[in-house]
Design a protein around this motif. Structure first.
Motif, short mmCIF file in Angstrom:
data_model
loop_
_atom_site.label_atom_id
_atom_site.label_comp_id
_atom_site.label_asym_id
_atom_site.label_seq_id
_atom_site.Cartn_x
_atom_site.Cartn_y
_atom_site.Cartn_z
N VAL A 1 0.85 -1.20 0.00
CA VAL A 1 0.00 0.00 0.00
C VAL A 1 0.89 1.25 0.00
O VAL A 1 0.66 2.20 -0.76
CB VAL A 1 -0.96 -0.01 1.22
N LEU A 2 1.92 1.20 0.84
CA LEU A 2 2.83 2.35 0.92
C LEU A 2 3.52 2.59 -0.43
O LEU A 2 3.60 3.72 -0.91
CB LEU A 2 3.88 2.09 2.02
N ALA A 3 4.00 1.52 -1.05
CA ALA A 3 4.70 1.65 -2.34
C ALA A 3 3.74 2.24 -3.38
O ALA A 3 4.13 3.09 -4.18
CB ALA A 3 5.22 0.29 -2.79
N TRP B 1 -7.96 0.46 4.21
CA TRP B 1 -8.15 1.48 5.26
C TRP B 1 -7.33 1.11 6.51
O TRP B 1 -6.67 1.95 7.11
CB TRP B 1 -9.64 1.59 5.58
N LYS B 2 -7.34 -0.19 6.88
CA LYS B 2 -6.59 -0.65 8.06
C LYS B 2 -5.09 -0.39 7.87
O LYS B 2 -4.40 0.06 8.77
CB LYS B 2 -6.85 -2.16 8.27
N HIS B 3 -4.59 -0.67 6.66
CA HIS B 3 -3.16 -0.44 6.40
C HIS B 3 -2.83 1.05 6.44
O HIS B 3 -1.78 1.44 6.95
CB HIS B 3 -2.76 -1.03 5.06
N VAL B 4 -3.72 1.87 5.92
CA VAL B 4 -3.49 3.33 5.96
C VAL B 4 -3.42 3.78 7.42
O VAL B 4 -2.52 4.54 7.81
CB VAL B 4 -4.59 4.09 5.18
N GLU B 5 -4.33 3.30 8.25
CA GLU B 5 -4.34 3.66 9.68
C GLU B 5 -3.04 3.21 10.35
O GLU B 5 -2.45 3.92 11.15
CB GLU B 5 -5.53 3.00 10.39
N GLY C 1 3.84 6.89 11.74
CA GLY C 1 4.41 8.22 11.52
C GLY C 1 4.24 8.75 10.10
O GLY C 1 4.73 9.83 9.79
N TYR C 2 3.57 8.00 9.22
CA TYR C 2 3.32 8.50 7.86
C TYR C 2 2.15 9.46 7.89
O TYR C 2 1.15 9.19 8.57
CB TYR C 2 3.00 7.34 6.90
N ARG C 3 2.26 10.60 7.15
CA ARG C 3 1.10 11.49 7.05
C ARG C 3 0.41 11.21 5.73
O ARG C 3 1.00 11.35 4.66
CB ARG C 3 1.56 12.95 7.12
N ILE C 4 -0.83 10.74 5.83
CA ILE C 4 -1.59 10.39 4.63
C ILE C 4 -2.91 11.15 4.66
O ILE C 4 -3.70 10.98 5.59
CB ILE C 4 -1.83 8.86 4.58
N LEU D 1 -9.40 12.11 1.16
CA LEU D 1 -10.56 12.90 0.73
C LEU D 1 -11.61 11.94 0.19
O LEU D 1 -11.28 11.08 -0.65
CB LEU D 1 -10.17 13.88 -0.38
N PRO D 2 -12.87 12.09 0.68
CA PRO D 2 -13.89 11.10 0.32
C PRO D 2 -14.00 10.85 -1.19
O PRO D 2 -14.05 9.72 -1.64
CB PRO D 2 -15.18 11.72 0.86
N ALA D 3 -13.96 11.92 -2.00
CA ALA D 3 -14.19 11.70 -3.44
C ALA D 3 -12.93 11.27 -4.18
O ALA D 3 -13.00 10.80 -5.31
CB ALA D 3 -14.75 12.97 -4.05
N ARG D 4 -11.76 11.47 -3.58
CA ARG D 4 -10.52 11.28 -4.35
C ARG D 4 -9.63 10.16 -3.85
O ARG D 4 -8.84 9.61 -4.60
CB ARG D 4 -9.75 12.61 -4.37
N GLY D 5 -9.69 9.86 -2.57
CA GLY D 5 -8.89 8.75 -2.05
C GLY D 5 -7.77 9.22 -1.14
O GLY D 5 -7.94 10.17 -0.36
N TYR D 6 -6.61 8.57 -1.27
CA TYR D 6 -5.51 8.81 -0.33
C TYR D 6 -4.32 9.47 -1.04
O TYR D 6 -4.06 9.21 -2.21
CB TYR D 6 -5.03 7.48 0.26
#
Ligand code: BTN
Length: 333
Positions: free
Chosen positions: A12-14, A41-45, A51-54, A57-62
């Protein structure tokens, strides 16, 4: 403790890193990686918790906005394009010495290319029993386990291989580095990086070698003890701006692997040429401390084994190990 990482979290990060400044939809990530939207979503959390800032936005993603200044496999692996070097990465928040840990791992059977990296060292070692200043999260401290097909007499070549590689990585980072024999990296006449090679050998072959490298990256003048402030420098001091440590580590690993492969395939000749092209020692007046003696003269060349050839009052001397002092400091000092 070594960092725990999850492969799909890294994927996900890559994916986010590849998109750069662009947003990517949760749907695109889940389709591409074969994960459910909830898993993405779990991986983003979890990445945020690391320490990653992600941004989301609901319509656009991450969108990946900021990566932490850390050197765990999570940060480093997506940046690596090596086949062996650093693919197995042992990360520590703090160690006595990465060389000591790498030697333990080598004794336990670690494979060629495994890397030990630490954010700080409490007993970092330099050549000739010196200590290596290793404040937390400022610089690079890493050691690579090698299993070279080499007779022990040729092991010193590895140190020169490493110095050529570090020189290339520093130059890519915008620092005009040069090599002082055998393996000190200088910038503006001050030390910016060093290599400590240790090995275990049988009479006819090297069992393992550990190449330890320390690179001063974001250390400020005040991070060095007073007695070193005139002798040491860093990428930050040289460029006037900090450098991303993870990118520099990846550049070091790539350059090291490229030059080690070349050495394994073609022998020492191309390394000797590359070392000569990057050195600040040859053609200079030097004083060499070796075997309890001091030899003053002109550094003429390195020979086909990497030994330094100095023309002094007693003629040409061949120096296998020692400390070189440049009589007149190089420009910039
Ligand atoms: C020197 O120039 O004297 C060699 C310095 C080598 C320092 C590195 S930092 C990582 C590795 N672990 C150590 O204890 N030493 C090397």
């Amino acid at each position: 403790m070594p960092a725990e990482t999850q492969p799909s979290e890294e994927l996900v990060l890559a994916f986010l890193a590849e998109a750069g400044d662009e947003y990517v939809s949760g749907e695109a990530i889940s389709d591409k990686l074969g994960l459910t939207r909830a898993a993405v979503w779990k991986h983003v959390e979890s990445l945020r918790a690391h320490g990653y800032r992600i941004d989301a936005l609901p319509a656009r993603g991450y969108r990946l906005v900021e990566v932490p200044d850390r050197l765990t496999p999570l940060e480093l692996r997506p940046l690596l394009n090596t086949h062996d070097l650093g693919q197995e990465l042992h990360w520590y928040e703090e160690l006595g010495s990465t060389n000591d840990r790498a030697k333990e791992l080598a004794e336990e059977g670690a494979e060629h290319g495994e890397v030990v990296i630490a954010e700080a060292q409490t007993a970092g070692r330099g050549r000739r029993g010196r200590s290596w200043v290793s404040p937390p999260r400022k610089n690079l401290y890493f050691s690579v386990v090698l299993r070279p097909e080499l007779p022990p007499a040729r092991a010193p070549e590895l140190t020169l291989v490493a110095s050529v590689a570090l020189c290339d990585a520093l130059r890519l980072a915008g620092v005009e580095a040069g090599i002082k024999w055998p393996n000190d990296l200088l910038a503006s006449g001050r030390k910016i990086a060093g290599v400590l090679t240790e090995l275990a050998a049988e009479p006819d072959r090297v069992h393992w070698a550990v190449l330890g490298a320390g690179v001063n990256v974001n250390a400020r003048r005040e991070d060095f003890p007073e007695e070193l402030r005139d002798e040491a420098t860093s990428v930050l001091i040289e460029r006037g701006q900090p450098a991303p440590r993870a990118l520099l580590a990846a550049a070091c690993f790539t350059a090291l692997e490229d030059w080690l492969d070349r050495h394994a395939e073609e022998g020492f000749a191309p390394i000797r040429e590359a070392w000569r092209a990057r050195t600040v020692t040859l053609g200079r007046e030097v004083v060499v401390k070796a075997d309890g003696r001091e030899i003053a003269g002109t550094a003429e060349d390195i020979d086909e084994t990497g030994a330094l050839l100095v023309r002094g009052p007693a003629g040409l001397e061949r120096i296998l190990a020692g400390d070189v002092k440049l009589v007149r400091p190089p420009p910039g000092r």
